[in-house]
Design a protein around this motif. Structure first.
Motif, PDB file in Angstrom:
ATOM      1  N   SER A  50       0.698  -1.538   0.103  1.00 41.80           N
ATOM      2  CA  SER A  50      -0.463  -0.110   0.106  1.00 41.80           C
ATOM      3  C   SER A  50       0.867   1.362   0.262  1.00 41.80           C
ATOM      4  CB  SER A  50      -0.973   0.362   0.615  1.00 41.80           C
ATOM      5  OG  SER A  50      -2.170  -0.876   1.188  1.00 41.80           O
ATOM      6  N   VAL A  53       2.248   1.861  -4.009  1.00 46.29           N
ATOM      7  CA  VAL A  53       0.907   2.855  -4.800  1.00 46.29           C
ATOM      8  C   VAL A  53       0.267   4.041  -4.087  1.00 46.29           C
ATOM      9  CG1 VAL A  53      -1.278   1.438  -5.125  1.00 46.29           C
ATOM     10  CG2 VAL A  53       0.296   0.148  -4.897  1.00 46.29           C
ATOM     11  N   GLY A  54       0.444   3.770  -2.738  1.00 47.80           N
ATOM     12  CA  GLY A  54      -0.160   5.009  -2.425  1.00 47.80           C
ATOM     13  C   GLY A  54       1.004   6.679  -2.257  1.00 47.80           C
ATOM     14  N   ILE A  56       2.572   7.007  -5.049  1.00 44.33           N
ATOM     15  CA  ILE A  56       2.336   7.480  -5.967  1.00 44.33           C
ATOM     16  C   ILE A  56       0.621   8.127  -6.500  1.00 44.33           C
ATOM     17  CG2 ILE A  56       2.151   7.285  -8.720  1.00 44.33           C
ATOM     18  CD1 ILE A  56       4.986   7.553  -7.725  1.00 44.33           C
ATOM     19  N   VAL A  57      -0.239   7.106  -6.129  1.00 47.85           N
ATOM     20  CA  VAL A  57      -1.490   7.824  -6.290  1.00 47.85           C
ATOM     21  C   VAL A  57      -2.075   8.846  -5.556  1.00 47.85           C
ATOM     22  CG1 VAL A  57      -3.945   6.666  -5.899  1.00 47.85           C
ATOM     23  CG2 VAL A  57      -2.465   5.065  -7.172  1.00 47.85           C
ATOM     24  N   ALA A  60      -0.208  12.313  -6.697  1.00 51.33           N
ATOM     25  CA  ALA A  60      -0.604  13.082  -7.861  1.00 51.33           C
ATOM     26  C   ALA A  60      -2.311  13.771  -7.334  1.00 51.33           C
ATOM     27  CB  ALA A  60      -1.042  11.923  -8.724  1.00 51.33           C
ATOM     28  N   ALA A  61      -2.885  13.014  -6.712  1.00 48.34           N
ATOM     29  CA  ALA A  61      -4.656  13.237  -6.457  1.00 48.34           C
ATOM     30  C   ALA A  61      -4.080  14.518  -6.133  1.00 48.34           C
ATOM     31  CB  ALA A  61      -4.994  11.874  -5.555  1.00 48.34           C
ATOM     32  N   SER A 107       3.684   9.473   0.583  1.00 45.82           N
ATOM     33  CA  SER A 107       2.982  10.981   0.013  1.00 45.82           C
ATOM     34  C   SER A 107       4.037  12.160   1.315  1.00 45.82           C
ATOM     35  CB  SER A 107       1.989  11.259  -0.143  1.00 45.82           C
ATOM     36  OG  SER A 107       1.382  10.716  -1.412  1.00 45.82           O
ATOM     37  N   SER A 339       8.264   4.922  -3.143  1.00 47.44           N
ATOM     38  CA  SER A 339       7.718   3.527  -3.812  1.00 47.44           C
ATOM     39  C   SER A 339       8.815   2.924  -4.300  1.00 47.44           C
ATOM     40  CB  SER A 339       6.692   4.159  -5.173  1.00 47.44           C
ATOM     41  OG  SER A 339       6.085   4.966  -4.382  1.00 47.44           O
TER      42      SER A 339
END
Length: 408
Positions: A50, A53-54, A56-57, A60-61, A107, A339
């Motif tokens: 997690s 993945v988190g 990056i996601v 970006a969000a 993040s 990541s």
């Protein structure tokens, strides 16, 4: 030291506790939630995936938002995740809580490192990142014994209640002490623009071969260290002859090396970053090889596990400032570095496990780790030779900085 930097360090300490504390609680959690040890192990591996993945996601969000606001939101997510873990009535809810908490991890360290370096002069950028990461290294030293102590006395849920409380304190500290200008959005530059345009500019930074090569070196360096560290308890007990009760203090020795390596590496990177990264990777490769050869010696093992932590973390501040400099300061690059480290961790642990399953013994992960790090050293050496930029800590990237405006 800026008080805002202390607030970020407290946040990294809490997040680090969440990552490491579960290792000492798995038997209790397994019995309490009536699941197998293998299933309980997903509370560790699921968290790591997690994070990867988190990082990056989530970054970006949140493109285009104030970095301070994002940091506050990430710590709030951390609090919610640990609260869910503390009250979880079942294994699926516990795993869900771990995933929620993990989403903030990458993040926070990625964006937080950019905010941290803007709080200090450019020549102290890597040291500022090291101060922030000091919370993570201290959590590594204290996490497992802290969790075991609280868990044994009041139960594993009490540990997660304590971490939740730390998260609340960190949330208040970041809101109160991190200055708004440290992470404000600069609408004049595309890298901080909102929506799809901002994301496109962030992705454009990944056209740089220096960014990808630095990420590769990060993954290989972390992977080599973690591939060996994942099975270090077996090495200590099956090869060196330590008892299982000795492992706890040996891990403290390792964690002490992490703390010193992080601080020293940050200071050295501000003087000459690429040389520091090459020396740290070379030192790590030599340490892992020597550890494999001398694992039967208790004295040598204690010294070498300390050096494993020292060289293993000495390159962390420099890797982060390097990848963000060559990516022109976009937050997505800093999070991608986190990541990359988690991908490396998974790769190293998998290859080390394969070596043991092949019957090569409990020193095999040390040699596998050394081989992985040597690959990382080769990548870093080539990267440094091809680098067009400066060897030191680089620019103090922030709102309106020249490197960031180069994207516009």
């Amino acid at each position: 030291m800026p008080v805002g930097l202390i607030a970020l360090t407290l946040g990294s300490f809490g997040i680090g506790l969440t990552e490491f504390v579960i290792a000492g609680l798995l038997p209790q959690v397994s019995r309490s939630l009536a699941v197998s040890e293998a299933a309980a192990g997903w509370l560790i591996s699921g968290y790591a995936l997690s994070v990867a993945v988190g990082a990056i996601v989530v970054t970006a969000a949140t493109s285009g938002m104030s970095r301070k606001s994002v940091l506050i939101g990430l710590v709030a997510l951390f609090v919610v995740g640990n609260l869910l873990s503390a009250v979880a009535p079942s294994y699926p809810m516990m795993l869900f809580g771990r995933v929620v908490a993990a989403l903030c991890h990458g993040s926070f360290f990625g964006i937080g490192s950019l905010v941290a370096r803007r709080m200090v002069p450019a020549e102290r950028a890597s040291r500022a990142v090291a101060v922030m990461f000091a919370g993570l290294t201290l959590a590594n030293v204290l996490g497992v014994p802290f969790g075991a102590l609280v868990g044994e006395r009041w139960g594993w849920r009490a540990t997660f209640w304590a971490i939740t409380a730390i998260g609340v304190i960190a949330l208040i500290a970041i809101a109160a002490l991190v200055p708004g200008w440290a992470g404000a959005v600069d609408r004049a530059h595309p890298s901080t623009a909102s929506g799809l345009n901002g994301l496109r500019v962030q992705l454009r930074a990944f056209r740089s071969s220096q960014v990808w090569l630095t990420l590769a070196a990060t993954a290989l360096g972390y992977g080599g260290m973690f591939g060996a560290f994942s099975y270090i308890a077996y090495t200590f007990t099956q090869i060196t002859g330590f008892s299982s009760t000795d492992v706890a203090w040996l891990l403290v020795v390792y964690g002490s090396g992490l703390v010193i390596g992080n601080v020293g590496g940050g200071r050295a990177a501000d003087a000459n970053r690429d040389r520091t990264l090459i020396v740290s990777l070379a030192g790590l490769a030599v340490t892992l090889t020597a550890f494999g050869l001398l694992a039967a010696s208790p004295v040598a093992s204690v010294v070498l596990v300390f050096l494993l932590g020292l060289f293993g973390f000495a390159g962390v501040p420099g890797m982060i400032t390097r990848v963000t400099d060559y990516a022109n300061g976009v937050p997505l690059a800093a999070s991608a570095n986190v990541s990359a480290s988690n991908v490396g961790n998974a790769l190293g642990a998998w290859l080390g496990g394969l070596a043991i399953s092949a019957g090569l013994g409990y020193t095999a992960p040390l040699y596998v780790g050394a081989a992985i790090v040597l690959a990382g050293l080769a990548v870093m050496t080539i990267t440094a030779r091809r680098a067009p930029g400066q060897p030191s800590g680089g620019t103090n990237l922030g709102v309106g900085d020249p490197a960031e405006s180069a994207l516009s």
